[in-house]
Design a protein around this motif. Structure first.
Motif, mmCIF file in Angstrom:
data_model
loop_
_atom_site.group_PDB
_atom_site.id
_atom_site.type_symbol
_atom_site.label_atom_id
_atom_site.label_comp_id
_atom_site.label_asym_id
_atom_site.label_seq_id
_atom_site.Cartn_x
_atom_site.Cartn_y
_atom_site.Cartn_z
ATOM 1 N N ALA A 54 -27.336 -7.768 -81.623
ATOM 2 C CA ALA A 54 -26.217 -8.016 -80.573
ATOM 3 C C ALA A 54 -26.462 -9.485 -80.072
ATOM 4 O O ALA A 54 -25.342 -10.154 -79.721
ATOM 5 C CB ALA A 54 -26.901 -7.107 -79.419
ATOM 6 N N LEU A 55 -27.607 -10.137 -79.811
ATOM 7 C CA LEU A 55 -27.837 -11.346 -79.352
ATOM 8 C C LEU A 55 -27.237 -12.601 -80.560
ATOM 9 O O LEU A 55 -26.362 -13.419 -80.001
ATOM 10 C CB LEU A 55 -29.325 -11.879 -79.092
ATOM 11 C CG LEU A 55 -29.350 -13.048 -78.281
ATOM 12 C CD1 LEU A 55 -28.971 -12.581 -76.786
ATOM 13 C CD2 LEU A 55 -31.195 -12.922 -77.993
ATOM 14 N N SER A 56 -27.567 -12.220 -81.585
ATOM 15 C CA SER A 56 -27.354 -13.321 -82.694
ATOM 16 C C SER A 56 -25.534 -13.192 -82.919
ATOM 17 O O SER A 56 -24.805 -14.120 -83.081
ATOM 18 C CB SER A 56 -27.843 -13.040 -84.127
ATOM 19 O OG SER A 56 -27.084 -12.014 -84.580
ATOM 20 N N ASN A 57 -25.124 -11.844 -82.669
ATOM 21 C CA ASN A 57 -23.416 -11.789 -82.564
ATOM 22 C C ASN A 57 -22.938 -12.403 -81.611
ATOM 23 O O ASN A 57 -21.732 -13.138 -81.581
ATOM 24 C CB ASN A 57 -23.146 -10.313 -82.427
ATOM 25 C CG ASN A 57 -23.356 -9.677 -83.731
ATOM 26 O OD1 ASN A 57 -23.424 -9.820 -84.825
ATOM 27 N ND2 ASN A 57 -23.359 -8.119 -83.703
ATOM 28 N N GLU A 58 -23.443 -12.444 -80.320
ATOM 29 C CA GLU A 58 -23.204 -13.143 -79.174
ATOM 30 C C GLU A 58 -23.004 -14.616 -79.262
ATOM 31 O O GLU A 58 -22.111 -15.365 -79.137
ATOM 32 C CB GLU A 58 -23.978 -13.051 -77.987
ATOM 33 C CG GLU A 58 -23.170 -12.711 -76.612
ATOM 34 C CD GLU A 58 -23.761 -12.272 -75.624
ATOM 35 O OE1 GLU A 58 -23.983 -13.170 -74.351
ATOM 36 O OE2 GLU A 58 -24.515 -11.236 -75.568
ATOM 37 N N ILE A 59 -24.145 -15.099 -79.808
ATOM 38 C CA ILE A 59 -24.174 -16.639 -80.090
ATOM 39 C C ILE A 59 -23.119 -17.023 -81.332
ATOM 40 O O ILE A 59 -22.582 -17.928 -81.030
ATOM 41 C CB ILE A 59 -25.480 -16.930 -80.901
ATOM 42 C CG1 ILE A 59 -26.753 -16.675 -79.659
ATOM 43 C CG2 ILE A 59 -25.769 -18.340 -81.338
ATOM 44 C CD1 ILE A 59 -28.038 -16.706 -80.079
ATOM 45 N N ASP A 60 -22.954 -16.133 -82.091
ATOM 46 C CA ASP A 60 -21.781 -16.429 -83.185
ATOM 47 C C ASP A 60 -20.348 -16.540 -82.346
ATOM 48 O O ASP A 60 -19.627 -17.586 -82.626
ATOM 49 C CB ASP A 60 -21.886 -15.355 -84.181
ATOM 50 C CG ASP A 60 -22.902 -15.529 -85.340
ATOM 51 O OD1 ASP A 60 -23.449 -16.536 -85.388
ATOM 52 O OD2 ASP A 60 -22.967 -14.634 -85.893
ATOM 53 N N GLU A 61 -20.255 -15.523 -81.387
ATOM 54 C CA GLU A 61 -18.895 -15.700 -81.025
ATOM 55 C C GLU A 61 -18.883 -16.997 -80.041
ATOM 56 O O GLU A 61 -18.009 -17.748 -80.113
ATOM 57 C CB GLU A 61 -18.920 -14.609 -79.986
ATOM 58 C CG GLU A 61 -18.256 -13.358 -80.758
ATOM 59 C CD GLU A 61 -18.303 -12.118 -79.859
ATOM 60 O OE1 GLU A 61 -18.011 -12.163 -78.449
ATOM 61 O OE2 GLU A 61 -18.447 -10.986 -80.285
ATOM 62 N N ILE A 62 -19.875 -17.394 -79.361
ATOM 63 C CA ILE A 62 -20.023 -18.478 -78.470
ATOM 64 C C ILE A 62 -20.041 -19.603 -79.362
ATOM 65 O O ILE A 62 -18.967 -20.887 -78.941
ATOM 66 C CB ILE A 62 -21.091 -18.549 -77.808
ATOM 67 C CG1 ILE A 62 -21.153 -17.590 -76.693
ATOM 68 C CG2 ILE A 62 -21.363 -19.878 -77.051
ATOM 69 C CD1 ILE A 62 -22.571 -17.404 -75.938
#
Ligand code: GTP
Ligand code: MG
Length: 428
Positions: free
Chosen positions: A72-80
């Motif tokens: 989830a965290l890496s997805n969020e980072i990707d989005e940012i």
């Protein structure tokens, strides 16, 4: 064991359900990321725990939790990161637009003029639209300005690369035929040099017929010896037609001491039966508030000379600001280096515009070791002495009279001239 199996059930029940986390001893909701849990998980090796049979299920749970939370965290980072990239692109586009607008404005100024100098720069090999804009914006709008300026300065001010700059300088030099030439060619050039009258026949004679173009002339002397008065007079005289000893041009006056007086210009203009309003209009005035500002004004002057038909630049005074800003022995080397560069900016202007005359005034400082003769010497030392082409020392005479002494000139004999300062300006 019962607790661990409860956890397993909760894990299987799906996202959004609360459960108690054995690892960080807190209530969690499935699918959410907990900072506290991450902190805990960070310091725990999952592999180590799997070996521990008693806690196997809870360990498996934490391993899964970490994996899902990490995902989830890496997805969020990707989005940012994606968002950032988009924003950066937008900023870059806006920046480019602003630059283009600025540059276009700069180019318009020159296009209005229908400038032949810019046309020549445009024709240099490798000069495209972008390079031309950069050169013009930095003030390099003629072959001369490129050929006579050190490459480091062109690079710094235009942002062009070293190879491009070197190529441009070489091509400009070739076009201008800079290199060895016969003395006859130099003589032809010198014959075209024109002069501005000082309004005093004697003073003109000292200069070989007036103050000549294509060089830097320095007037130095004590206070009230007439340096500023001569500067004012030349601003009026440069506007006279050639047959009356002028250059049919305008003046640029850079005042570092706050002593420019339009009322004196009016008196002097009336002394020559000139319309003082026109005379005042033809003097571009700039007050330099510190040495950096002074340097900047001279750099900016390059762009004004053609546009405003400037034939005379006055800098009154050359080193006043430097003397007050660089205090103490430790700053001397730095001060002299800055003055040297500044003087070379002035000299370069006369190379680029051979029909331009640059006049600077300078103060004197006392020589404590002199008991006989003149105990004063021009401020600025050897740097200024070598930088100016013609140097004249002024001293007070009787009443309105002043004495000018030719100290250094490449082609003029040493000599003296007496002139007066009157209400209508300089006379014999
Ligand atoms: P500093 O800037 O102080 O180093 O001196 P400077 O050499 O620039 O002196 P400046 O050229 O300002 O000369 C000032 C002198 O000019 C005064 O002392 C007067 O003698 C003379 N002067 C200025 N205005 C008039 C005027 O209207 N009539 C007359 N007769 N003399 C004037
Ligand atoms: Mg003065």
């Amino acid at each position: 064991m019962a607790k661990a199996s409860d956890d397993v059930n909760q894990r299987q029940s799906g996202v959004g359900e609360p459960y108690f986390c054995e690892e960080c001893k807190r209530n969690h909701t499935k699918g959410k990321i907990y900072k506290e849990h991450l902190k805990f998980a960070k310091f725990k090796s999952v592999d180590d725990e799997v070996v521990d049979d008693d806690n196997k299920i809870s360990d498996l749970l934490s391993k899964d939790d970490i994996a899902s939370e990490e995902e989830a965290l890496s997805n969020e980072i990707d989005e940012i990161e994606e968002e950032n990239e988009e924003k950066n692109e937008e900023i870059e586009e806006i920046r480019e637009e602003i630059d283009e607008d600025d540059l276009d404005e700069g180019l318009e100024d020159y296009n209005d003029d229908g400038n032949a100098c810019v046309e020549a720069v445009k024709k240099l090999p490798g000069v495209g639209e972008a390079t031309l804009k950069k050169l013009i914006k930095a003030g390099f709008s003629s072959l001369e300005s490129i050929a006579y300026t050190p490459p480091t300065i062109i690079q710094k001010e235009s942002g062009l690369g070293d190879k491009t700059t070197a190529k441009l300088i070489k091509a400009s030099m070739e076009k201008l035929d800079i290199g060895f030439k016969s003395a006859e060619v130099v003589w032809e050039y010198r014959k075209n040099i024109t002069r501005i009258t000082t309004s005093s026949q004697e003073l003109d004679n000292l200069f070989g017929g007036g103050i000549e173009t294509g060089c830097v002339v320095e007037f130095f002397g004590e206070f009230r010896t007439g340096k500023t008065q001569i500067a004012h007079q030349l601003c009026v005289n440069v506007q006279l037609p050639k047959e009356d000893g002028g250059l049919n041009g305008n003046a640029l006056y850079i005042d570092t001491e706050g002593t420019f007086r339009p009322e004196r210009i009016i008196q002097m203009a009336e002394g020559h039966d000139l319309d003082y309003k026109k005379v005042l209009k033809n003097i571009v005035f700039g007050r330099a508030y510190n040495s950096d500002h002074q340097i900047m004004l001279i750099k900016e002057a390059t762009n004004l000379i053609k546009e405003k038909n400037i034939k005379l630049i006055i800098l009154d005074s050359l080193i006043g600001h430097f003397r007050s800003e660089y205090v103490g022995r430790g700053t001397l080397a730095n001060r002299q280096q800055t003055i040297n560069t500044h003087l070379h900016d002035l000299l370069r202007l006369t190379d680029i515009f051979p029909d331009l005359c640059v006049v600077v005034t300078n103060q004197v400082q006392s020589k404590p070791d002199v008991f006989y003769g003149n105990p004063t010497v021009a401020a600025g030392g050897n740097i200024v002495a070598h930088g100016s082409t013609i140097r004249v020392y002024l001293r007070k005479g009787k009443g309105e009279q002043r004495v000018a002494k030719m100290i250094d000139a490449p082609h003029l004999p040493e000599g003296e001239a007496v002139f007066s300062i009157t209400e209508n300006g300089i006379t014999d």
